[in-house]
Design a protein around this motif. Structure first.
Motif, PDB file in Angstrom:
ATOM      1  N   GLU A 134       0.819  -1.203   0.000  1.00  0.00           N
ATOM      2  CA  GLU A 134       0.000   0.000   0.000  1.00  0.00           C
ATOM      3  C   GLU A 134       0.860   1.264   0.000  1.00  0.00           C
ATOM      4  O   GLU A 134       1.806   1.386   0.775  1.00  0.00           O
ATOM      5  CB  GLU A 134      -0.905  -0.001   1.245  1.00  0.00           C
TER       6      GLU A 134
ATOM      7  N   GLN B 162       4.277   4.873   1.611  1.00  0.00           N
ATOM      8  CA  GLN B 162       4.931   3.656   2.084  1.00  0.00           C
ATOM      9  C   GLN B 162       6.096   4.093   2.984  1.00  0.00           C
ATOM     10  O   GLN B 162       6.981   4.831   2.564  1.00  0.00           O
ATOM     11  CB  GLN B 162       5.461   2.841   0.900  1.00  0.00           C
TER      12      GLN B 162
ATOM     13  N   GLU C 290       3.458  -2.497  10.677  1.00  0.00           N
ATOM     14  CA  GLU C 290       2.765  -2.021   9.479  1.00  0.00           C
ATOM     15  C   GLU C 290       3.716  -1.378   8.472  1.00  0.00           C
ATOM     16  O   GLU C 290       3.310  -1.057   7.352  1.00  0.00           O
ATOM     17  CB  GLU C 290       1.669  -1.014   9.875  1.00  0.00           C
ATOM     18  N   HIS C 291       4.968  -1.184   8.865  1.00  0.00           N
ATOM     19  CA  HIS C 291       5.939  -0.532   7.991  1.00  0.00           C
ATOM     20  C   HIS C 291       7.055  -1.494   7.590  1.00  0.00           C
ATOM     21  O   HIS C 291       7.226  -2.565   8.197  1.00  0.00           O
ATOM     22  CB  HIS C 291       6.541   0.696   8.672  1.00  0.00           C
TER      23      HIS C 291
END
Length: 370
Positions: free
Chosen positions: A248, A287, A306-307
């Motif tokens: 994403e 991102q 999430e990263h």
């Protein structure tokens, strides 16, 4: 001491990945073949004092850039209990300086059993961080060497020689020039010269400073040299490229460079705040990639699942040489980003930002020099 024949060309003594990166660049700028060929004749010595170099040694050997790559089990001061007595304040400048003279000599000689090669055999010795014990050793044994700036423009932001020797600096520098005590970064008697990136930005000048801009080391690299450089520091390039081309928000990328700041809890808050403030491009979430500092022990993979968390064991400048890699933004706190070419925007937060998280005197060292 018996005279030793200088049978070897040069050696780079490195304490960080960035040091090893500059050593590689210096070799890559030497002639590879022909009558004046010099590349590949140097030794690379990797100190374990402050970094785990992982598999860098094996990759550096495979690169062909060095004649040998040596592991160095450099010992910190805390390893030698007999040194602690020299740090007691005797309440008198003369007595304190006498204790420091004794400390300097003992510190250098205690290092001798751990230095894995006879450094007197080298024509040129390059030391990136002579503030570490190797500096004491070289001066104790009267071995001339070249010093190099530890990081890009690092003296501009933290002049360790001046800060560590606040008060009566001229006297201390005079004593260091006579090898009575030791001061790093160009003030020691057996330091021949000190390479700095940009003399014009330095408030305090040392007579031994010589300007050698780091950008000049990358300007003449061809594609072959760039591939060699990347191969030394990245062993998972394909995996990295796959991560960057999917997920994403991958059309816009923000790189956050971590640093071993404050306690772990405060450090987590610092980088969450940075991502919150700078993690959007044109109002949309980008991102986010975090590159941990090699000495940063915060578990970013657990705390920021999430990263994308990059491998911390390579200098961030290596990303300059990854083909077609472009970040919209790179954000740093104290890491100087001027050498970065892979980002459209570079944000250096600096001391004003850190004032929000810790007492200013902890990070505003240059303002305390007198």
């Amino acid at each position: 001491m018996k005279k030793v024949i200088k049978s070897k060309k040069r050696i780079y003594i490195c304490h960080t990945y960035y040091h090893a990166y500059i050593a590689c660049l210096k070799e890559l700028n030497l002639p590879e073949s022909g009558e004046g060929a010099l590349r590949g004749q140097a030794s690379l010595m990797l100190s374990s004092l402050s970094n785990d170099f992982g598999s860098l040694r094996e990759r550096a050997i495979s690169s062909g850039l060095f004649a040998e790559v040596i592991s160095y089990d450099e010992k910190p001061e805390s390893f030698f209990s007999e040194l602690s007595r020299f740090h007691r304040d005797r309440g008198n400048l003369a007595l304190n300086m006498l204790a420091r003279i004794k400390y300097t000599k003992m510190m250098g000689r205690l290092q001798a059993p751990f230095v894995p090669v006879d450094l007197r055999e080298y024509e040129d010795i390059y030391v990136f961080c002579d503030s570490d014990p190797i500096g004491y050793y070289l001066n104790a044994y009267k071995i001339p060497y070249h010093a190099l700036e530890d990081g890009l423009d690092c003296i501009r932001y933290y002049d360790t020689a001046r800060y560590d020797n606040r008060g009566h600096f001229r006297l201390k520098a005079w004593m260091a020039e006579r090898n009575l005590i030791f001061i790093q970064n160009g003030y020691a008697k057996y330091c021949l010269d000190m390479e700095v990136n940009d003399i014009s930005v330095l408030e305090y000048r040392c007579p031994k400073y010589i300007e050698k801009p780091r950008r000049e080391l990358t300007q003449s690299l061809g594609e072959k040299e760039k591939v060699t450089l990347v191969s030394v520091f990245l062993d998972n390039l394909k995996e990295l490229e796959e991560k960057l081309s999917s997920g994403e928000g991958h059309e816009h990328k923000v790189l956050v460079l971590s640093e071993p700041l404050c306690d772990l809890g405060t450090r987590e808050r610092i980088f969450r705040d940075i991502i919150e403030e700078y993690g959007k491009i044109e109002g949309r979430k980008a991102q986010i990639l975090i590159k941990p500092h090699p000495r940063d022990v915060l578990d970013y993979k657990k705390l920021f699942p999430e990263h994308i968390i990059l491998d911390g064991k390579f200098p961030m400048e290596i990303l300059n040489f990854v083909k077609n890699l472009v970040f919209d933004r790179v954000v740093t706190v104290f890491t100087v980003p001027s050498a970065i070419t892979f980002a459209k925007e570079k944000i250096f937060l600096g001391e004003d930002f850190m004032d929000k998280y810790e007492a200013p005197e902890i990070h505003r060292q240059n303002e305390q020099i007198y």
